[in-house]
Design an enzyme around this catalytic site. Structure first.
Site, PDB file in Angstrom:
ATOM      1  N   LYS A  28       0.835  -1.216   0.000  1.00  0.00           N
ATOM      2  CA  LYS A  28       0.000   0.000   0.000  1.00  0.00           C
ATOM      3  C   LYS A  28       0.863   1.257   0.000  1.00  0.00           C
ATOM      4  O   LYS A  28       0.607   2.198  -0.758  1.00  0.00           O
ATOM      5  CB  LYS A  28      -0.932  -0.028   1.216  1.00  0.00           C
ATOM      6  CG  LYS A  28      -1.907   1.138   1.289  1.00  0.00           C
ATOM      7  CD  LYS A  28      -3.184   0.751   1.990  1.00  0.00           C
ATOM      8  CE  LYS A  28      -3.078   0.690   3.486  1.00  0.00           C
ATOM      9  NZ  LYS A  28      -2.988   2.025   4.134  1.00  0.00           N
ATOM     10  N   SER A  29       1.894   1.273   0.834  1.00  0.00           N
ATOM     11  CA  SER A  29       2.753   2.469   0.930  1.00  0.00           C
ATOM     12  C   SER A  29       3.390   2.779  -0.421  1.00  0.00           C
ATOM     13  O   SER A  29       3.413   3.932  -0.869  1.00  0.00           O
ATOM     14  CB  SER A  29       3.860   2.236   1.964  1.00  0.00           C
ATOM     15  OG  SER A  29       3.311   2.104   3.245  1.00  0.00           O
ATOM     16  N   ARG A 129      -8.851  11.952  12.352  1.00  0.00           N
ATOM     17  CA  ARG A 129      -7.408  11.756  12.494  1.00  0.00           C
ATOM     18  C   ARG A 129      -6.643  13.093  12.504  1.00  0.00           C
ATOM     19  O   ARG A 129      -7.018  14.034  11.803  1.00  0.00           O
ATOM     20  CB  ARG A 129      -6.909  10.821  11.395  1.00  0.00           C
ATOM     21  CG  ARG A 129      -7.614   9.476  11.512  1.00  0.00           C
ATOM     22  CD  ARG A 129      -7.095   8.480  10.533  1.00  0.00           C
ATOM     23  NE  ARG A 129      -5.723   8.102  10.827  1.00  0.00           N
ATOM     24  CZ  ARG A 129      -5.010   7.282  10.066  1.00  0.00           C
ATOM     25  NH1 ARG A 129      -5.543   6.773   8.976  1.00  0.00           N
ATOM     26  NH2 ARG A 129      -3.783   6.967  10.396  1.00  0.00           N
ATOM     27  N   ASP A 330       1.764  -1.201  11.922  1.00  0.00           N
ATOM     28  CA  ASP A 330       0.425  -1.645  11.518  1.00  0.00           C
ATOM     29  C   ASP A 330       0.140  -3.091  11.926  1.00  0.00           C
ATOM     30  O   ASP A 330      -0.951  -3.602  11.663  1.00  0.00           O
ATOM     31  CB  ASP A 330       0.264  -1.507  10.000  1.00  0.00           C
ATOM     32  CG  ASP A 330       0.240  -0.042   9.576  1.00  0.00           C
ATOM     33  OD1 ASP A 330      -0.163   0.810  10.388  1.00  0.00           O
ATOM     34  OD2 ASP A 330       0.629   0.242   8.424  1.00  0.00           O
ATOM     35  N   LYS A 357      -4.587   5.761  14.553  1.00  0.00           N
ATOM     36  CA  LYS A 357      -4.654   5.081  13.253  1.00  0.00           C
ATOM     37  C   LYS A 357      -6.097   5.144  12.739  1.00  0.00           C
ATOM     38  O   LYS A 357      -6.877   5.983  13.169  1.00  0.00           O
ATOM     39  CB  LYS A 357      -4.151   3.646  13.400  1.00  0.00           C
ATOM     40  CG  LYS A 357      -2.669   3.572  13.744  1.00  0.00           C
ATOM     41  CD  LYS A 357      -1.825   4.156  12.622  1.00  0.00           C
ATOM     42  CE  LYS A 357      -0.355   4.194  12.975  1.00  0.00           C
ATOM     43  NZ  LYS A 357       0.434   4.923  11.971  1.00  0.00           N
ATOM     44  N   ARG A 405      -7.682  -3.241   9.485  1.00  0.00           N
ATOM     45  CA  ARG A 405      -6.774  -4.182  10.154  1.00  0.00           C
ATOM     46  C   ARG A 405      -7.400  -4.784  11.419  1.00  0.00           C
ATOM     47  O   ARG A 405      -7.074  -5.907  11.801  1.00  0.00           O
ATOM     48  CB  ARG A 405      -5.437  -3.514  10.465  1.00  0.00           C
ATOM     49  CG  ARG A 405      -4.709  -3.088   9.187  1.00  0.00           C
ATOM     50  CD  ARG A 405      -3.252  -2.803   9.394  1.00  0.00           C
ATOM     51  NE  ARG A 405      -2.748  -1.880   8.383  1.00  0.00           N
ATOM     52  CZ  ARG A 405      -2.403  -2.235   7.132  1.00  0.00           C
ATOM     53  NH1 ARG A 405      -2.507  -3.481   6.739  1.00  0.00           N
ATOM     54  NH2 ARG A 405      -1.979  -1.324   6.277  1.00  0.00           N
TER      55      ARG A 405
HETATM   56  C1  S3P Z   1       2.549   4.682   6.265  1.00  0.00           C
HETATM   57  C2  S3P Z   1       3.066   5.063   7.477  1.00  0.00           C
HETATM   58  C3  S3P Z   1       2.527   4.624   8.781  1.00  0.00           C
HETATM   59  C4  S3P Z   1       1.550   3.456   8.639  1.00  0.00           C
HETATM   60  C5  S3P Z   1       0.617   3.623   7.468  1.00  0.00           C
HETATM   61  C6  S3P Z   1       1.400   3.767   6.177  1.00  0.00           C
HETATM   62  C7  S3P Z   1       3.170   5.193   5.035  1.00  0.00           C
HETATM   63  O1  S3P Z   1       1.847   5.714   9.365  1.00  0.00           O
HETATM   64  O2  S3P Z   1       0.805   3.278   9.817  1.00  0.00           O
HETATM   65  O3  S3P Z   1      -0.257   2.527   7.353  1.00  0.00           O
HETATM   66  O4  S3P Z   1       2.904   4.641   3.939  1.00  0.00           O
HETATM   67  O5  S3P Z   1       3.965   6.138   5.110  1.00  0.00           O
HETATM   68  P1  S3P Z   1       2.634   6.815  10.272  1.00  0.00           P
HETATM   69  O6  S3P Z   1       3.624   7.468   9.408  1.00  0.00           O
HETATM   70  O7  S3P Z   1       1.588   7.778  10.747  1.00  0.00           O
HETATM   71  O8  S3P Z   1       3.233   6.031  11.397  1.00  0.00           O
END
Ligand code: S3P
Length: 449
Positions: A28-29, A129, A330, A357, A405
């Site tokens: 996903k990232s 959020r 996560d 989250k 999740r």
């Molecule tokens: C992500 C960073 C994380 C993670 C999210 C994806 C990203 O969040 O929890 O699911 O793709 O940069 P945080 O940067 O707020 O910790």
């Protein structure tokens, strides 16, 4: 706004051993970042293995609204023709990011650094959020927040400057989203934008910026070299390129833990990204005694990937140090499920970020454990789960609070408890793992409406 569909309750019931092989969806990232850098570069970007979940599709729609041409060529195969830095258009409509924290925050970084104005919104979860953590550095870089809700929430309108101001920013919490938003805004700054993080977070933005032609220097600092200083040279020419998206370790986590806790299981999970800033769960499970083998380690699109062979295992409780949190942020909901089957106490330390989250995950996990007869306690920001090495009772209904999740973690729980486990709404699973249900069913998992 909540999601438009009626809630979709799902129930998981224990059955036979899980068997077979699967490839989880694209990370996903990396998928969000591929869309965003595709938008900001000149020429064509082709993506293979894109996660076609709701979150990423929202980012794709936003990239299109800001001027990119975005086209689906086939399953997971996308083509983006970017506008280049400085070429963004004001979107005609509100950018609705649905449930997507990453997509919205990274795109705020883009808009906050470019001469463009856009309004951001999302679903009931996203509207809760915190966005101040993103807006604060962007304002220092010259962005203007035109309208925002109490405490910096969406809906809000952001107006970027003609040219961003290069800053040095020490992130107040370990967050790849904050780091990425500052770096993306810094693309349009004349000079060096520097982000200092006390603990290294996932580095996909840095890696991909380099892939698209930017100059990024990273140095380690702090005790044991855990910290990172990331320096980006502004106003590069970004050129469209090919991106191969490896399988998401955060999605792999669910079938992985399912195979560990359902007796007699043996499952192979293929092509999983092994970036060390993402593998904290695997490290922890191996410490707990999990039988996880890394097979066929290889390079895919600049990341190391491996096939993971997972066999049902007797687990024991461990202490998970707070420094490991960024590498498994996560994965705590599914680790809590694994801990419920372990013999002894598992202590997960330093989980404050879990409260912000897609839901308050610390509270949601604790409530779900309680509903299923699992002994646990929340002590400040720590979650402590007590197991006796046997299957918990189960039988509970879990509130998922629009959190994919939480839904997947508790469905996995129900595959190995004495009584079935129900989640009140599985609709959000489509944000990150649209094929979760058929994938788990193909392994032999009994999950159904
Ligand atoms: C992500 C960073 C994380 C993670 C999210 C994806 C990203 O969040 O929890 O699911 O793709 O940069 P945080 O940067 O707020 O910790």
């Amino acid at each position: 706004m909540s999601h438009d569909l009626p809630p979709q309750p799902l129930t998981a019931t224990a059955g036979l051993a899980l068997r077979g092989a699967l490839r989880p969806p694209g990370d996903k990232s990396i998928s969000h970042r591929a869309m965003i850098l595709g938008l900001l570069s000149i020429g064509e970007t082709r993506v293979e293995g894109l996660l076609e979940g709701d979150d990423v599709l929202r980012t794709a729609a936003a990239a299109e609204a800001l001027g990119a041409t975005v086209e689906r060529l086939g399953e997971g195969r996308w083509r983006i023709v970017g506008v280049g830095l400085g070429g963004l258009a004001d979107p005609a409509d509100v950018l609705d990011f649905g449930n997507a924290g990453t997509g919205s925050r990274l795109m705020m970084g883009v808009v906050g650094g470019q001469p463009v104005t856009a309004t951001f919104d999302g679903d009931a979860s996203l509207r809760k959020r915190p966005m101040r953590r993103i807006l604060d550095p962007l304002v220092r870089m010259g962005a203007e927040v035109v309208g925002e809700q109490e405490g910096g929430r969406v809906p809000l309108t952001l107006r970027g400057p003609r040219e961003a101001i290069p800053i040095t920013y020490e992130t107040p919490v370990a967050s790849a989203q904050i780091k990425s938003a500052v770096l993306l805004a810094g693309l349009n700054a004349p000079g060096t934008t520097t982000v200092i993080e006390a603990a290294a977070t996932r580095d996909h933005t840095e890696r991909m910026l380099r892939l698209f032609g930017a100059h990024v220097e990273v140095t380690a600092h702090g005790p044991e070299g855990h910290g990172r200083t990331i320096a980006l040279t502004g106003q590069p020419t970004l050129r469209g390129t090919d991106v191969v998206v490896p399988a998401d370790p955060s999605s792999a986590a669910f079938p992985l833990v399912a195979a560990l806790i359902v007796p007699g299981s043996e499952v192979v999970i293929e092509g999983v990204m092994m970036n060390p800033l993402r593998t904290g769960l695997i490290t922890t499970l191996i410490e707990m005694g999990a039988d996880i083998e890394r097979l066929r380690e290889r390079d895919e699109g600049g990341e190391t990937v491996a096939d993971l062979r997972v066999r049902a295992s007797r687990l024991k409780g461990v202490d998970v140090p707070p420094e490991r949190a960024p590498a498994m942020i996560d994965e705590y909901p599914i680790l809590a499920v694994a801990a419920a089957f372990a013999e002894g106490t598992t202590r997960m330390n330093g989980l404050h970020e879990l409260r912000v989250k897609e839901s308050d995950r610390l509270a949601a996990v604790a409530d779900g454990l309680k509903a299923n007869g699992i002994a646990h306690v929340v002590e400040g920001d720590d979650l402590v789960v007590h197991g006796d090495g046997t299957a918990p009772r189960g039988g509970g209904t879990v509130a998922t609070h629009l959190d994919h999740r939480i839904a997947m973690a508790f469905l996995v729980l129900g595959l190995a408890t004495h009584e079935p486990v129900t989640v009140d709404d599985g609709a959000m699973i489509a944000t990150s793992f649209p094929s979760f249900l058929p994938t788990m069913q193909a392994l032999g998992g009994r999950i159904a409406p």
